[in-house]
Motif scaffolding. Sequence first.
Motif, PDB file in Angstrom:
ATOM      1  N   ILE A  96      -4.406   3.061   5.877  1.00  0.00           N
ATOM      2  CA  ILE A  96      -5.574   2.762   7.145  1.00  0.00           C
ATOM      3  C   ILE A  96      -5.091   1.568   8.129  1.00  0.00           C
ATOM      4  O   ILE A  96      -4.206   1.276   9.393  1.00  0.00           O
ATOM      5  CB  ILE A  96      -7.085   1.908   6.740  1.00  0.00           C
ATOM      6  N   THR A  97      -4.579   0.206   7.645  1.00  0.00           N
ATOM      7  CA  THR A  97      -3.435  -1.207   8.630  1.00  0.00           C
ATOM      8  C   THR A  97      -2.340  -0.121   8.965  1.00  0.00           C
ATOM      9  O   THR A  97      -1.656  -0.764   9.701  1.00  0.00           O
ATOM     10  CB  THR A  97      -3.291  -2.121   7.574  1.00  0.00           C
ATOM     11  N   TRP A  98      -1.467   0.914   8.399  1.00  0.00           N
ATOM     12  CA  TRP A  98      -0.405   0.876   8.948  1.00  0.00           C
ATOM     13  C   TRP A  98      -0.680   2.054  10.218  1.00  0.00           C
ATOM     14  O   TRP A  98      -0.317   2.140  11.735  1.00  0.00           O
ATOM     15  CB  TRP A  98       0.831   2.203   8.047  1.00  0.00           C
ATOM     16  N   ARG A  99      -1.785   2.889   9.959  1.00  0.00           N
ATOM     17  CA  ARG A  99      -2.048   4.142  10.535  1.00  0.00           C
ATOM     18  C   ARG A  99      -2.266   2.911  11.672  1.00  0.00           C
ATOM     19  O   ARG A  99      -2.129   4.000  13.383  1.00  0.00           O
ATOM     20  CB  ARG A  99      -3.791   4.970  10.448  1.00  0.00           C
ATOM     21  N   PHE A 100      -3.575   2.751  12.085  1.00  0.00           N
ATOM     22  CA  PHE A 100      -3.981   1.401  13.703  1.00  0.00           C
ATOM     23  C   PHE A 100      -3.075  -0.187  13.861  1.00  0.00           C
ATOM     24  O   PHE A 100      -3.168  -0.221  14.287  1.00  0.00           O
ATOM     25  CB  PHE A 100      -5.416   0.949  12.846  1.00  0.00           C
ATOM     26  N   GLY A 101      -2.057   0.171  13.070  1.00  0.00           N
ATOM     27  CA  GLY A 101      -0.898  -0.942  13.655  1.00  0.00           C
ATOM     28  C   GLY A 101      -1.929  -3.012  12.991  1.00  0.00           C
ATOM     29  O   GLY A 101      -1.038  -3.290  13.745  1.00  0.00           O
ATOM     30  N   ILE A 102      -2.682  -2.895  12.487  1.00  0.00           N
ATOM     31  CA  ILE A 102      -3.024  -4.037  11.002  1.00  0.00           C
ATOM     32  C   ILE A 102      -1.847  -4.376  10.821  1.00  0.00           C
ATOM     33  O   ILE A 102      -1.471  -4.085  10.033  1.00  0.00           O
ATOM     34  CB  ILE A 102      -4.293  -3.653  11.150  1.00  0.00           C
ATOM     35  N   PRO A 103      -1.524  -5.511  11.190  1.00  0.00           N
ATOM     36  CA  PRO A 103      -1.231  -6.669  10.789  1.00  0.00           C
ATOM     37  C   PRO A 103      -1.482  -6.454   9.183  1.00  0.00           C
ATOM     38  O   PRO A 103      -2.734  -6.932   9.071  1.00  0.00           O
ATOM     39  CB  PRO A 103      -0.534  -7.839  10.809  1.00  0.00           C
ATOM     40  N   SER A 104      -0.783  -6.671   7.928  1.00  0.00           N
ATOM     41  CA  SER A 104      -1.414  -6.980   6.860  1.00  0.00           C
ATOM     42  C   SER A 104      -0.677  -7.120   5.537  1.00  0.00           C
ATOM     43  O   SER A 104       0.585  -7.039   5.933  1.00  0.00           O
ATOM     44  CB  SER A 104      -2.358  -5.701   6.236  1.00  0.00           C
ATOM     45  N   SER A 105      -0.717  -7.494   4.556  1.00  0.00           N
ATOM     46  CA  SER A 105      -0.192  -7.973   3.512  1.00  0.00           C
ATOM     47  C   SER A 105      -0.244  -6.658   2.396  1.00  0.00           C
ATOM     48  O   SER A 105      -1.500  -6.448   1.733  1.00  0.00           O
ATOM     49  CB  SER A 105      -0.563  -9.232   2.849  1.00  0.00           C
ATOM     50  N   SER A 106       0.844  -5.941   2.054  1.00  0.00           N
ATOM     51  CA  SER A 106       0.310  -4.730   0.866  1.00  0.00           C
ATOM     52  C   SER A 106       0.548  -5.703  -0.716  1.00  0.00           C
ATOM     53  O   SER A 106      -0.738  -5.475  -1.287  1.00  0.00           O
ATOM     54  CB  SER A 106       1.725  -3.977   0.373  1.00  0.00           C
ATOM     55  N   SER A 107       1.378  -6.643  -1.218  1.00  0.00           N
ATOM     56  CA  SER A 107       0.791  -8.288  -1.685  1.00  0.00           C
ATOM     57  C   SER A 107      -1.049  -8.570  -1.979  1.00  0.00           C
ATOM     58  O   SER A 107      -1.477  -8.479  -3.006  1.00  0.00           O
ATOM     59  CB  SER A 107       1.788  -9.607  -1.818  1.00  0.00           C
ATOM     60  N   HIS A 108      -1.390  -9.354  -0.768  1.00  0.00           N
ATOM     61  CA  HIS A 108      -3.046  -9.487  -0.980  1.00  0.00           C
ATOM     62  C   HIS A 108      -3.808  -8.720  -0.918  1.00  0.00           C
ATOM     63  O   HIS A 108      -4.753  -8.424  -1.831  1.00  0.00           O
ATOM     64  CB  HIS A 108      -2.810 -10.085   0.186  1.00  0.00           C
ATOM     65  N   ALA A 109      -3.472  -7.125  -0.547  1.00  0.00           N
ATOM     66  CA  ALA A 109      -4.033  -5.956  -0.215  1.00  0.00           C
ATOM     67  C   ALA A 109      -3.832  -5.401  -2.405  1.00  0.00           C
ATOM     68  O   ALA A 109      -5.239  -5.235  -2.436  1.00  0.00           O
ATOM     69  CB  ALA A 109      -3.750  -4.965   0.412  1.00  0.00           C
ATOM     70  N   LEU A 110      -3.064  -5.767  -2.560  1.00  0.00           N
ATOM     71  CA  LEU A 110      -3.110  -5.223  -3.966  1.00  0.00           C
ATOM     72  C   LEU A 110      -3.577  -5.817  -5.251  1.00  0.00           C
ATOM     73  O   LEU A 110      -4.481  -6.191  -6.410  1.00  0.00           O
ATOM     74  CB  LEU A 110      -1.731  -4.879  -4.610  1.00  0.00           C
TER      75      LEU A 110
END
Length: 220
Positions: A96-110
């Motif tokens: 979702i964040t990749w598709r909409f270009g939203i800065p996000s941490s994969s570490s915190h997501a996991l």
Amino acid sequence: MLDAKFLLLVLIVAIGLIFDFINGFHDTANAIATSVATRVLKPGTAVLMAGILNIVGALTGTAVATTIGKGIVPPTVATQLLVIAALLAAIIWDLITWRFGIPSSSSHALIFSIVGAGVASAGWQVIELGGLTKTFQGLIFSPLLGFLVAFLFMILLLWIFAQMRPMLVSRIFGRLQILSAAWVAFSHGGNDAQKTMGVITMALASYYGWTGSNWGSPYG
């Protein structure tokens, strides 16, 4: 005939690799974006360099894997379904964040996917506050330290190179960009690539049984 637990373990490893792949195109390009944009490196060369150094970085330690594997929820409550739920949630959020270009941490997501799955499975009391505290410290202090160090370093560079010819500065920083991109890719591997190792560790703990300080033997 293979038992259901073993099939779930294989499924977790497969989903973990999918998460690693998604994490790669979600985050890894950050290391080489500036080098490609300024044409210091060709895209193919930059991607190859980032891939190799991410692998090398992943082999340099186990601290992140340990935190993910047993520092968020105890291995005793980390069921295979919990691990699958956490991985799927992190994958969906990354996409979702990749598709909409939203800065996000994969570490915190996991990490917070593991928290959510752990709470849903066994309640808030199972969350390991020590591991979660490390996460919050990184979340709060790393942007602040990054901003401060970059600000001071920029002032220093301006002071050193202000009187130099632009062509010479471009040549110097063109080479330094390759070095910085290589270091960021290596560091990314040491941090991000280990997350999947930690998740697989959780799945193995669930499959073999956790004795507190060692793996339980699958052979009794």
